[in-house]
Design an enzyme around this catalytic site. Structure first.
Site, PDB file in Angstrom:
ATOM      1  N   ASP A 152       0.851  -1.186   0.000  1.00 60.06           N
ATOM      2  CA  ASP A 152       0.000   0.000   0.000  1.00 60.06           C
ATOM      3  C   ASP A 152       0.895   1.247   0.000  1.00 60.06           C
ATOM      4  O   ASP A 152       2.126   1.130  -0.010  1.00 60.06           O
ATOM      5  CB  ASP A 152      -0.968  -0.045   1.188  1.00 60.06           C
ATOM      6  CG  ASP A 152      -0.278  -0.027   2.542  1.00 60.06           C
ATOM      7  OD1 ASP A 152       0.916   0.327   2.619  1.00 60.06           O
ATOM      8  OD2 ASP A 152      -0.936  -0.368   3.535  1.00 60.06           O
ATOM      9  N   TRP A 168      -5.299 -30.994  -9.760  1.00 54.58           N
ATOM     10  CA  TRP A 168      -6.734 -31.175  -9.499  1.00 54.58           C
ATOM     11  C   TRP A 168      -7.486 -31.714 -10.711  1.00 54.58           C
ATOM     12  O   TRP A 168      -8.443 -32.471 -10.553  1.00 54.58           O
ATOM     13  CB  TRP A 168      -7.364 -29.874  -9.002  1.00 54.58           C
ATOM     14  CG  TRP A 168      -6.844 -29.405  -7.677  1.00 54.58           C
ATOM     15  CD1 TRP A 168      -6.467 -28.123  -7.362  1.00 54.58           C
ATOM     16  CD2 TRP A 168      -6.658 -30.161  -6.474  1.00 54.58           C
ATOM     17  NE1 TRP A 168      -6.036 -28.063  -6.057  1.00 54.58           N
ATOM     18  CE2 TRP A 168      -6.143 -29.294  -5.486  1.00 54.58           C
ATOM     19  CE3 TRP A 168      -6.848 -31.499  -6.126  1.00 54.58           C
ATOM     20  CZ2 TRP A 168      -5.841 -29.705  -4.183  1.00 54.58           C
ATOM     21  CZ3 TRP A 168      -6.539 -31.920  -4.832  1.00 54.58           C
ATOM     22  CH2 TRP A 168      -6.051 -31.028  -3.878  1.00 54.58           C
ATOM     23  N   THR A 191      -9.591 -27.941  -3.191  1.00 54.42           N
ATOM     24  CA  THR A 191      -9.756 -27.810  -1.741  1.00 54.42           C
ATOM     25  C   THR A 191     -10.211 -26.393  -1.403  1.00 54.42           C
ATOM     26  O   THR A 191      -9.418 -25.572  -0.931  1.00 54.42           O
ATOM     27  CB  THR A 191      -8.445 -28.135  -1.003  1.00 54.42           C
ATOM     28  OG1 THR A 191      -7.414 -27.288  -1.500  1.00 54.42           O
ATOM     29  CG2 THR A 191      -8.053 -29.590  -1.157  1.00 54.42           C
ATOM     30  N   PRO A 192     -11.489 -26.076  -1.618  1.00 59.43           N
ATOM     31  CA  PRO A 192     -11.944 -24.721  -1.323  1.00 59.43           C
ATOM     32  C   PRO A 192     -11.899 -24.401   0.173  1.00 59.43           C
ATOM     33  O   PRO A 192     -12.026 -25.275   1.028  1.00 59.43           O
ATOM     34  CB  PRO A 192     -13.373 -24.685  -1.863  1.00 59.43           C
ATOM     35  CG  PRO A 192     -13.782 -26.093  -2.012  1.00 59.43           C
ATOM     36  CD  PRO A 192     -12.545 -26.906  -2.181  1.00 59.43           C
ATOM     37  N   LYS A 252     -14.665 -34.663   6.910  1.00 62.33           N
ATOM     38  CA  LYS A 252     -14.854 -34.086   5.578  1.00 62.33           C
ATOM     39  C   LYS A 252     -14.113 -32.764   5.412  1.00 62.33           C
ATOM     40  O   LYS A 252     -14.307 -32.074   4.428  1.00 62.33           O
ATOM     41  CB  LYS A 252     -16.347 -33.874   5.300  1.00 62.33           C
ATOM     42  CG  LYS A 252     -17.106 -35.161   5.103  1.00 62.33           C
ATOM     43  CD  LYS A 252     -18.517 -34.876   4.625  1.00 62.33           C
ATOM     44  CE  LYS A 252     -19.233 -36.158   4.295  1.00 62.33           C
ATOM     45  NZ  LYS A 252     -20.555 -35.903   3.725  1.00 62.33           N
TER      46      LYS A 252
END
Length: 137
Positions: free
Chosen positions: A17, A47, A59-60, A90
């Site tokens: 920034d 993937w 893998t979200p 899971k």
């Protein structure tokens, strides 16, 4: 305990920034890349291959908790240490420690799932594939 991989990032001028401090979303971009590199280094196929063989499309992220400890600026070389802190049914917790030499800059825990896609396009969480877990331990 899982394996640990290190993914390095050189901070560029455009990552900062106007105060010359890394803009915080860039850390999340870098740790997301470190997540994928973790699986690659453990021997998990890309993937698109796991989609064809296991139905896993990726893998979200489903939850994240970050703590920023020190600032980083352009020119810094950051080492992002990634590991699996916890395997669940899971989901799993992936842990990151962002370091500049021996200084801790940021730490983050993310909850992720191994996702599949239903016929209607909706995502769902697979049970963690045993072969992937084995590669990562």
């Amino acid at each position: 305990m899982s394996k640990q991989i290190t993914h390095t990032v050189r901070v560029e001028f455009g990552d900062c920034d106007p105060a010359r401090i890394v803009w915080f979303p860039n850390f999340f971009r870098w740790i997301d890349a470190a997540s994928r590199h973790f699986f690659i280094e453990c021997g998990v196929p890309p993937w698109h291959e796991t989609e064809a063989t296991l139905g896993v499309i990726g893998t979200p992220l489903v939850d994240t908790h970050a703590k920023f400890i020190k600032t980083a600026s352009y020119g810094d070389l950051l080492s992002i240490h990634a590991s699996i802190a916890e395997w669940r049914g899971k989901s799993f917790v992936q842990r990151y420690r962002v370091m500049r030499d021996d200084e801790l800059i940021m730490e983050c825990d993310e909850v992720r799932i191994f996702a599949g896609r239903k016929d209607d396009g909706r995502l769902f969480a697979w049970e963690i594939p045993a072969q992937i877990r084995q590669l990562c331990e």
